[in-house]
Design a protein around this motif. Structure first.
Motif, PDB file in Angstrom:
ATOM      1  N   LEU A  65       0.824  -1.207   0.000  1.00 45.38           N
ATOM      2  CA  LEU A  65       0.000   0.000   0.000  1.00 45.38           C
ATOM      3  C   LEU A  65       0.862   1.262   0.000  1.00 45.38           C
ATOM      4  CD1 LEU A  65      -2.781  -0.994   2.561  1.00 45.38           C
ATOM      5  CD2 LEU A  65      -3.163  -0.380   0.164  1.00 45.38           C
ATOM      6  N   ALA A  66       1.924   1.251   0.785  1.00 47.13           N
ATOM      7  CA  ALA A  66       2.747   2.451   0.940  1.00 47.13           C
ATOM      8  C   ALA A  66       3.605   2.739  -0.286  1.00 47.13           C
ATOM      9  CB  ALA A  66       3.643   2.313   2.175  1.00 47.13           C
ATOM     10  N   ILE A  67       4.072   1.709  -0.969  1.00 48.32           N
ATOM     11  CA  ILE A  67       5.034   1.880  -2.050  1.00 48.32           C
ATOM     12  C   ILE A  67       4.444   1.548  -3.422  1.00 48.32           C
ATOM     13  CG2 ILE A  67       7.265   1.154  -2.957  1.00 48.32           C
ATOM     14  CD1 ILE A  67       7.434   2.811  -0.409  1.00 48.32           C
ATOM     15  N   CYS A  68       3.869   0.369  -3.540  1.00 45.55           N
ATOM     16  CA  CYS A  68       3.453  -0.110  -4.864  1.00 45.55           C
ATOM     17  C   CYS A  68       2.140   0.505  -5.333  1.00 45.55           C
ATOM     18  CB  CYS A  68       3.332  -1.633  -4.844  1.00 45.55           C
ATOM     19  SG  CYS A  68       4.898  -2.453  -4.484  1.00 45.55           S
ATOM     20  N   SER A  69       1.199   0.711  -4.429  1.00 43.52           N
ATOM     21  CA  SER A  69      -0.074   1.297  -4.835  1.00 43.52           C
ATOM     22  C   SER A  69       0.091   2.704  -5.390  1.00 43.52           C
ATOM     23  CB  SER A  69      -1.062   1.282  -3.665  1.00 43.52           C
ATOM     24  OG  SER A  69      -2.285   1.867  -4.037  1.00 43.52           O
ATOM     25  N   PRO A  70       0.789   3.620  -4.702  1.00 35.11           N
ATOM     26  CA  PRO A  70       0.979   4.941  -5.293  1.00 35.11           C
ATOM     27  C   PRO A  70       1.800   4.898  -6.568  1.00 35.11           C
ATOM     28  CG  PRO A  70       2.292   4.706  -3.304  1.00 35.11           C
ATOM     29  CD  PRO A  70       1.360   3.550  -3.337  1.00 35.11           C
ATOM     30  N   ALA A  71       2.729   3.953  -6.668  1.00 35.82           N
ATOM     31  CA  ALA A  71       3.514   3.834  -7.900  1.00 35.82           C
ATOM     32  C   ALA A  71       2.610   3.489  -9.077  1.00 35.82           C
ATOM     33  CB  ALA A  71       4.599   2.776  -7.734  1.00 35.82           C
ATOM     34  N   LEU A  72       1.570   2.701  -8.821  1.00 35.21           N
ATOM     35  CA  LEU A  72       0.615   2.373  -9.884  1.00 35.21           C
ATOM     36  C   LEU A  72      -0.116   3.624 -10.350  1.00 35.21           C
ATOM     37  CD1 LEU A  72      -1.795  -0.616 -10.112  1.00 35.21           C
ATOM     38  CD2 LEU A  72      -2.679   1.684 -10.406  1.00 35.21           C
ATOM     39  N   PHE A  73      -0.640   4.406  -9.417  1.00 38.68           N
ATOM     40  CA  PHE A  73      -1.384   5.617  -9.777  1.00 38.68           C
ATOM     41  C   PHE A  73      -0.492   6.625 -10.499  1.00 38.68           C
ATOM     42  CE2 PHE A  73      -4.137   4.261  -6.136  1.00 38.68           C
ATOM     43  CZ  PHE A  73      -5.306   4.105  -6.861  1.00 38.68           C
ATOM     44  N   VAL A  74       0.700   6.854  -9.952  1.00 39.13           N
ATOM     45  CA  VAL A  74       1.604   7.822 -10.563  1.00 39.13           C
ATOM     46  C   VAL A  74       2.139   7.276 -11.888  1.00 39.13           C
ATOM     47  CG1 VAL A  74       3.719   9.154 -10.256  1.00 39.13           C
ATOM     48  CG2 VAL A  74       2.215   8.758  -8.309  1.00 39.13           C
ATOM     49  N   GLY A  75       2.277   5.950 -11.975  1.00 41.40           N
ATOM     50  CA  GLY A  75       2.696   5.350 -13.223  1.00 41.40           C
ATOM     51  C   GLY A  75       1.692   5.597 -14.336  1.00 41.40           C
ATOM     52  N   VAL A  76       0.413   5.504 -14.016  1.00 47.93           N
ATOM     53  CA  VAL A  76      -0.627   5.818 -14.999  1.00 47.93           C
ATOM     54  C   VAL A  76      -0.535   7.284 -15.404  1.00 47.93           C
ATOM     55  CG1 VAL A  76      -3.123   6.009 -15.374  1.00 47.93           C
ATOM     56  CG2 VAL A  76      -2.183   3.985 -14.247  1.00 47.93           C
ATOM     57  N   ALA A  77      -0.286   8.157 -14.423  1.00 44.31           N
ATOM     58  CA  ALA A  77      -0.129   9.586 -14.724  1.00 44.31           C
ATOM     59  C   ALA A  77       1.044   9.818 -15.667  1.00 44.31           C
ATOM     60  CB  ALA A  77       0.068  10.369 -13.432  1.00 44.31           C
ATOM     61  N   ALA A  78       2.128   9.080 -15.472  1.00 37.73           N
ATOM     62  CA  ALA A  78       3.291   9.212 -16.348  1.00 37.73           C
ATOM     63  C   ALA A  78       2.941   8.803 -17.773  1.00 37.73           C
ATOM     64  CB  ALA A  78       4.450   8.371 -15.819  1.00 37.73           C
ATOM     65  N   LEU A  79       2.146   7.750 -17.917  1.00 39.15           N
ATOM     66  CA  LEU A  79       1.740   7.311 -19.252  1.00 39.15           C
ATOM     67  C   LEU A  79       0.853   8.358 -19.930  1.00 39.15           C
ATOM     68  CD1 LEU A  79       0.948   3.529 -18.615  1.00 39.15           C
ATOM     69  CD2 LEU A  79       2.949   4.511 -19.755  1.00 39.15           C
ATOM     70  N   VAL A  80      -0.021   8.993 -19.144  1.00 32.98           N
ATOM     71  CA  VAL A  80      -0.875  10.046 -19.701  1.00 32.98           C
ATOM     72  C   VAL A  80      -0.022  11.215 -20.184  1.00 32.98           C
ATOM     73  CG1 VAL A  80      -2.660  11.748 -19.167  1.00 32.98           C
ATOM     74  CG2 VAL A  80      -2.887   9.401 -18.330  1.00 32.98           C
ATOM     75  N   LEU A  81       0.968  11.599 -19.385  1.00 34.02           N
ATOM     76  CA  LEU A  81       1.852  12.693 -19.780  1.00 34.02           C
ATOM     77  C   LEU A  81       2.640  12.333 -21.035  1.00 34.02           C
ATOM     78  CD1 LEU A  81       3.206  13.870 -16.299  1.00 34.02           C
ATOM     79  CD2 LEU A  81       1.653  15.119 -17.816  1.00 34.02           C
ATOM     80  N   ALA A  82       3.055  11.082 -21.135  1.00 38.94           N
ATOM     81  CA  ALA A  82       3.793  10.651 -22.319  1.00 38.94           C
ATOM     82  C   ALA A  82       2.916  10.721 -23.568  1.00 38.94           C
ATOM     83  CB  ALA A  82       4.316   9.227 -22.127  1.00 38.94           C
ATOM     84  N   ARG A  83       1.654  10.424 -23.402  1.00 39.36           N
ATOM     85  CA  ARG A  83       0.739  10.377 -24.549  1.00 39.36           C
ATOM     86  C   ARG A  83       0.190  11.743 -24.922  1.00 39.36           C
ATOM     87  NH1 ARG A  83      -1.882  10.954 -28.219  1.00 39.36           N
ATOM     88  NH2 ARG A  83      -3.515   9.684 -29.182  1.00 39.36           N
ATOM     89  N   ARG A  84      -0.053  12.600 -23.939  1.00 34.56           N
ATOM     90  CA  ARG A  84      -0.814  13.811 -24.207  1.00 34.56           C
ATOM     91  C   ARG A  84      -0.048  15.111 -23.996  1.00 34.56           C
ATOM     92  NH1 ARG A  84      -6.189  13.421 -23.838  1.00 34.56           N
ATOM     93  NH2 ARG A  84      -6.103  15.455 -24.857  1.00 34.56           N
ATOM     94  N   SER A  85       1.227  15.033 -23.638  1.00 36.87           N
ATOM     95  CA  SER A  85       1.963  16.266 -23.352  1.00 36.87           C
ATOM     96  C   SER A  85       3.035  16.516 -24.400  1.00 36.87           C
ATOM     97  CB  SER A  85       2.602  16.198 -21.968  1.00 36.87           C
ATOM     98  OG  SER A  85       3.739  15.340 -21.988  1.00 36.87           O
ATOM     99  N   ALA A  86       3.618  17.697 -24.335  1.00 41.00           N
ATOM    100  CA  ALA A  86       4.712  18.078 -25.229  1.00 41.00           C
ATOM    101  C   ALA A  86       6.019  18.193 -24.462  1.00 41.00           C
ATOM    102  CB  ALA A  86       4.392  19.389 -25.933  1.00 41.00           C
ATOM    103  N   LEU A  87       6.242  17.291 -23.540  1.00 45.76           N
ATOM    104  CA  LEU A  87       7.535  17.212 -22.886  1.00 45.76           C
ATOM    105  C   LEU A  87       8.588  16.831 -23.928  1.00 45.76           C
ATOM    106  CD1 LEU A  87       6.529  15.242 -19.663  1.00 45.76           C
ATOM    107  CD2 LEU A  87       7.384  17.576 -19.714  1.00 45.76           C
TER     108      LEU A  87
END
Length: 209
Positions: A132-154
């Motif tokens: 819960l402390a480590i892997c669960s937030p990594a999943l949520f933030v990991g999804v956010a990273a994928l969204v940024l990769a797909r929809r941003s101009a980084l």
């Protein structure tokens, strides 16, 4: 084009480093079962360091709120990204208080509790708390990273890293992938902090017509 505040990078960096330091320093048993790790975790001499490091982890998780707040104004995806950050923060803090709460129970319950609870049970509880402390937030933030990769101009290199790190965050329970995700939180956080004006262009979604 929307400017992302430096505070978003600070929040991501604090989360990545702080939760890792808290987790490693607290030393809650996880992974392969070892009775000696359980004994060391519930030893009276370990109470104070464990309490301190778990608090570091809990406070560091709040950095995700800052990270999500910095992305909230991005058109079409900002609200979703902030929601992922909030969910990640919440589950991380819950996990800290599961693994850390067991240590509190051992301290307040005294020798009767420490001797009465089987070590495999202690291990099971801390393993759940660690996930819960480590892997669960990594999943949520990991999804956010994928969204940024797909929809941003980084920058292209960072978008590619977002894809790899996002997948590694989602697969964090496999353990070794977590370190790639952790490296991304540092790199992406430093990038957002170092840029004087980080402008993040959100690419329009494909037309449905």
């Amino acid at each position: 084009m929307h400017t992302v505040p430096r505070t978003a990078g600070i929040g991501l960096l604090v989360y990545g480093l702080g939760t890792a330091i808290g987790f490693v320093g607290a030393g809650a048993p996880g992974g392969d079962y070892e009775g000696s790790l359980v004994s060391g975790y519930i030893a009276t001499s370990h109470f104070a360091p464990a309490f301190a490091f778990w608090y570091v982890g809990a406070l560091a998780a709040l950095g995700l709120l800052v990270f999500g707040h910095g992305l909230r104004d991005l058109p079409s995806v900002g609200g979703f990204l902030e929601g992922l950050a909030i969910a990640a923060c919440a589950t991380s803090v819950v996990g800290v208080f599961v693994s850390g709460g067991l240590e509190v129970a051992m301290a307040e319950g005294g020798s009767a509790v420490r001797a009465g609870v089987p070590h495999p049970v202690i291990y099971t509880i801390t393993e759940i708390g660690n996930l819960l402390a480590i892997c669960s937030p990594a999943l949520f933030v990991g999804v956010a990273a994928l969204v940024l990769a797909r929809r941003s101009a980084l920058p292209r290199w960072l978008r590619g890293f977002c894809v790899v790190a996002g997948l590694c965050g989602i697969l964090a329970p496999f353990y070794f992938t977590y370190f790639v995700f952790l490296l991304w939180t540092v790199v992406a956080g430093v990038f957002l902090i170092a840029s004087r004006t980080t402008r993040l262009a959100v690419e329009p979604a494909d037309s449905l017509v």
